[in-house]
Write a protein that holds these residues in place. Structure first.
Motif, PDB file in Angstrom:
ATOM      1  N   ALA A  33       0.825  -1.216   0.000  1.00 23.27           N
ATOM      2  CA  ALA A  33       0.000   0.000   0.000  1.00 23.27           C
ATOM      3  C   ALA A  33       0.856   1.261   0.000  1.00 23.27           C
ATOM      4  CB  ALA A  33      -0.995   0.005   1.156  1.00 23.27           C
ATOM      5  N   GLY A  34       2.016   1.180  -0.652  1.00 20.20           N
ATOM      6  CA  GLY A  34       2.897   2.336  -0.764  1.00 20.20           C
ATOM      7  C   GLY A  34       2.474   3.225  -1.920  1.00 20.20           C
ATOM      8  N   ARG A  35       2.679   4.543  -1.726  1.00 21.40           N
ATOM      9  CA  ARG A  35       2.344   5.479  -2.799  1.00 21.40           C
ATOM     10  C   ARG A  35       3.282   6.675  -2.723  1.00 21.40           C
ATOM     11  NH1 ARG A  35      -0.083   9.975  -1.037  1.00 21.40           N
ATOM     12  NH2 ARG A  35      -0.862   9.999   1.084  1.00 21.40           N
ATOM     13  N   PHE A  36       3.600   7.215  -3.877  1.00 26.15           N
ATOM     14  CA  PHE A  36       4.439   8.402  -3.916  1.00 26.15           C
ATOM     15  C   PHE A  36       3.664   9.597  -3.371  1.00 26.15           C
ATOM     16  CE2 PHE A  36       6.813   5.834  -6.894  1.00 26.15           C
ATOM     17  CZ  PHE A  36       8.124   6.158  -6.578  1.00 26.15           C
ATOM     18  N   VAL A  37       4.280  10.322  -2.458  1.00 26.94           N
ATOM     19  CA  VAL A  37       3.729  11.555  -1.914  1.00 26.94           C
ATOM     20  C   VAL A  37       4.459  12.735  -2.559  1.00 26.94           C
ATOM     21  CG1 VAL A  37       3.378  12.914   0.195  1.00 26.94           C
ATOM     22  CG2 VAL A  37       3.127  10.419   0.251  1.00 26.94           C
ATOM     23  N   ILE A  38       5.774  12.614  -2.663  1.00 29.02           N
ATOM     24  CA  ILE A  38       6.631  13.592  -3.341  1.00 29.02           C
ATOM     25  C   ILE A  38       7.604  12.806  -4.192  1.00 29.02           C
ATOM     26  CG2 ILE A  38       8.403  15.383  -3.051  1.00 29.02           C
ATOM     27  CD1 ILE A  38       7.125  15.952  -0.277  1.00 29.02           C
ATOM     28  N   HIS A  39       7.796  13.239  -5.421  1.00 29.21           N
ATOM     29  CA  HIS A  39       8.746  12.564  -6.309  1.00 29.21           C
ATOM     30  C   HIS A  39       9.476  13.623  -7.131  1.00 29.21           C
ATOM     31  CE1 HIS A  39       9.548   8.963  -9.184  1.00 29.21           C
ATOM     32  NE2 HIS A  39      10.604   9.307  -8.469  1.00 29.21           N
ATOM     33  N   GLY A  40      10.481  14.219  -6.499  1.00 31.90           N
ATOM     34  CA  GLY A  40      11.198  15.305  -7.162  1.00 31.90           C
ATOM     35  C   GLY A  40      10.257  16.485  -7.323  1.00 31.90           C
ATOM     36  N   GLY A  41      10.288  17.096  -8.463  1.00 28.91           N
ATOM     37  CA  GLY A  41       9.362  18.188  -8.733  1.00 28.91           C
ATOM     38  C   GLY A  41      10.010  19.550  -8.612  1.00 28.91           C
ATOM     39  N   ASP A  42       9.236  20.543  -8.963  1.00 28.03           N
ATOM     40  CA  ASP A  42       9.683  21.929  -8.952  1.00 28.03           C
ATOM     41  C   ASP A  42       9.794  22.410  -7.509  1.00 28.03           C
ATOM     42  OD1 ASP A  42      10.381  24.453  -9.923  1.00 28.03           O
ATOM     43  OD2 ASP A  42       8.289  25.100  -9.977  1.00 28.03           O
ATOM     44  N   LYS A  43      10.966  22.928  -7.144  1.00 30.32           N
ATOM     45  CA  LYS A  43      11.217  23.387  -5.777  1.00 30.32           C
ATOM     46  C   LYS A  43      11.260  24.908  -5.737  1.00 30.32           C
ATOM     47  CE  LYS A  43      14.904  20.715  -6.014  1.00 30.32           C
ATOM     48  NZ  LYS A  43      14.582  19.798  -7.058  1.00 30.32           N
ATOM     49  N   GLU A  44      10.822  25.459  -4.642  1.00 30.35           N
ATOM     50  CA  GLU A  44      10.978  26.879  -4.365  1.00 30.35           C
ATOM     51  C   GLU A  44      11.803  26.981  -3.092  1.00 30.35           C
ATOM     52  OE1 GLU A  44       8.365  30.853  -3.329  1.00 30.35           O
ATOM     53  OE2 GLU A  44       7.362  29.111  -4.198  1.00 30.35           O
ATOM     54  N   GLN A  45      13.057  27.333  -3.226  1.00 29.54           N
ATOM     55  CA  GLN A  45      13.965  27.373  -2.087  1.00 29.54           C
ATOM     56  C   GLN A  45      13.739  28.641  -1.276  1.00 29.54           C
ATOM     57  OE1 GLN A  45      17.870  26.009  -2.902  1.00 29.54           O
ATOM     58  NE2 GLN A  45      18.774  27.290  -1.335  1.00 29.54           N
ATOM     59  N   LEU A  46      13.481  28.471   0.003  1.00 31.49           N
ATOM     60  CA  LEU A  46      13.222  29.603   0.885  1.00 31.49           C
ATOM     61  C   LEU A  46      14.395  29.897   1.816  1.00 31.49           C
ATOM     62  CD1 LEU A  46       9.534  28.800   1.831  1.00 31.49           C
ATOM     63  CD2 LEU A  46      10.373  30.351   0.058  1.00 31.49           C
ATOM     64  N   GLU A  47      15.135  28.869   2.201  1.00 34.96           N
ATOM     65  CA  GLU A  47      16.264  29.034   3.111  1.00 34.96           C
ATOM     66  C   GLU A  47      17.326  28.002   2.773  1.00 34.96           C
ATOM     67  OE1 GLU A  47      15.207  28.912   7.255  1.00 34.96           O
ATOM     68  OE2 GLU A  47      13.317  29.955   6.903  1.00 34.96           O
ATOM     69  N   GLY A  48      18.546  28.279   3.143  1.00 30.65           N
ATOM     70  CA  GLY A  48      19.629  27.315   3.032  1.00 30.65           C
ATOM     71  C   GLY A  48      20.056  27.033   1.606  1.00 30.65           C
ATOM     72  N   ALA A  49      20.848  25.980   1.483  1.00 30.94           N
ATOM     73  CA  ALA A  49      21.370  25.553   0.188  1.00 30.94           C
ATOM     74  C   ALA A  49      20.899  24.125  -0.060  1.00 30.94           C
ATOM     75  CB  ALA A  49      22.895  25.620   0.183  1.00 30.94           C
ATOM     76  N   TRP A  50      19.980  23.961  -0.954  1.00 28.04           N
ATOM     77  CA  TRP A  50      19.395  22.651  -1.239  1.00 28.04           C
ATOM     78  C   TRP A  50      19.888  22.176  -2.595  1.00 28.04           C
ATOM     79  CZ3 TRP A  50      16.346  19.330   1.463  1.00 28.04           C
ATOM     80  CH2 TRP A  50      15.799  18.266   0.756  1.00 28.04           C
ATOM     81  N   SER A  51      20.269  20.929  -2.643  1.00 28.72           N
ATOM     82  CA  SER A  51      20.595  20.326  -3.934  1.00 28.72           C
ATOM     83  C   SER A  51      20.005  18.933  -3.960  1.00 28.72           C
ATOM     84  CB  SER A  51      22.108  20.271  -4.144  1.00 28.72           C
ATOM     85  OG  SER A  51      22.701  19.408  -3.198  1.00 28.72           O
ATOM     86  N   GLY A  52      19.767  18.441  -5.126  1.00 37.12           N
ATOM     87  CA  GLY A  52      19.248  17.093  -5.259  1.00 37.12           C
ATOM     88  C   GLY A  52      17.737  17.052  -5.317  1.00 37.12           C
ATOM     89  N   ASP A  53      17.210  15.857  -5.171  1.00 36.94           N
ATOM     90  CA  ASP A  53      15.776  15.616  -5.264  1.00 36.94           C
ATOM     91  C   ASP A  53      15.275  14.941  -4.003  1.00 36.94           C
ATOM     92  OD1 ASP A  53      15.066  16.477  -7.988  1.00 36.94           O
ATOM     93  OD2 ASP A  53      16.512  14.948  -8.578  1.00 36.94           O
ATOM     94  N   LEU A  54      14.054  15.286  -3.629  1.00 35.60           N
ATOM     95  CA  LEU A  54      13.399  14.676  -2.482  1.00 35.60           C
ATOM     96  C   LEU A  54      12.328  13.719  -2.989  1.00 35.60           C
ATOM     97  CD1 LEU A  54      13.100  14.705   0.641  1.00 35.60           C
ATOM     98  CD2 LEU A  54      11.274  16.380   0.303  1.00 35.60           C
ATOM     99  N   ILE A  55      12.336  12.518  -2.428  1.00 36.88           N
ATOM    100  CA  ILE A  55      11.330  11.514  -2.758  1.00 36.88           C
ATOM    101  C   ILE A  55      10.719  11.050  -1.439  1.00 36.88           C
ATOM    102  CG2 ILE A  55      10.888   9.224  -3.717  1.00 36.88           C
ATOM    103  CD1 ILE A  55      13.875  11.172  -4.871  1.00 36.88           C
ATOM    104  N   VAL A  56       9.394  11.055  -1.353  1.00 34.51           N
ATOM    105  CA  VAL A  56       8.693  10.595  -0.160  1.00 34.51           C
ATOM    106  C   VAL A  56       7.635   9.587  -0.610  1.00 34.51           C
ATOM    107  CG1 VAL A  56       7.258  11.238   1.809  1.00 34.51           C
ATOM    108  CG2 VAL A  56       9.055  12.810   1.008  1.00 34.51           C
ATOM    109  N   ILE A  57       7.707   8.395  -0.019  1.00 33.65           N
ATOM    110  CA  ILE A  57       6.741   7.336  -0.312  1.00 33.65           C
ATOM    111  C   ILE A  57       6.006   7.028   0.985  1.00 33.65           C
ATOM    112  CG2 ILE A  57       6.414   4.978  -1.132  1.00 33.65           C
ATOM    113  CD1 ILE A  57       9.121   5.282  -2.601  1.00 33.65           C
ATOM    114  N   GLY A  58       4.684   7.119   0.954  1.00 32.68           N
ATOM    115  CA  GLY A  58       3.875   6.882   2.134  1.00 32.68           C
ATOM    116  C   GLY A  58       3.410   5.439   2.234  1.00 32.68           C
TER     117      GLY A  58
END
Length: 115
Positions: A33-58
């Motif tokens: 019963a796993g499903r993608f919640v976040i799979h990369g996508g367009d980011k809007e950086q508000l703070e810090g230095a972010w690189s790479g992609d975030l993937i979240v599977i629920g």
């Protein structure tokens, strides 16, 4: 309680292995019963230095998330990703709808950096 597999991936080399991984992963999630919640996508950086992609599977709970990661089907495709990317992967539980920020005060000592 819902649990999540969270990956922060860097330097993903899109090629035949990653394509094969992406084509196969959905079938490995279905029995748990796993499903993608976040799979990369367009980011809007508000703070810090972010690189790479975030993937979240629920998943419904930590047991399902753990069972998916350890499953023969996922372990068979895992090297397709690990040979072609760098990153960190964790399992983490979600919080209930009634969660408040101060709830963590009863679970741990308060110190610098607690958000």
């Amino acid at each position: 309680m819902a649990s999540y597999a969270v990956a922060h991936l860097h330097h993903v080399e899109i090629g035949p292995d990653i394509v094969a991984y992406l084509e196969a992963i959905d079938a490995t999630l279905a029995p748990f019963a796993g499903r993608f919640v976040i799979h990369g996508g367009d980011k809007e950086q508000l703070e810090g230095a972010w690189s790479g992609d975030l993937i979240v599977i629920g998943f419904p709970d930590r047991a399902a998330a753990r069972a998916w990661y350890a499953s023969p089907a996922y372990q068979a495709i895992l090297p397709l990703r690990t040979r072609n990317s760098q990153g960190d992967v964790i399992l983490i539980d979600g919080v209930g709808d009634d969660h408040r920020a101060t709830d963590i005060l009863s679970r741990q000592a308060v110190g610098p950096g607690v958000a």
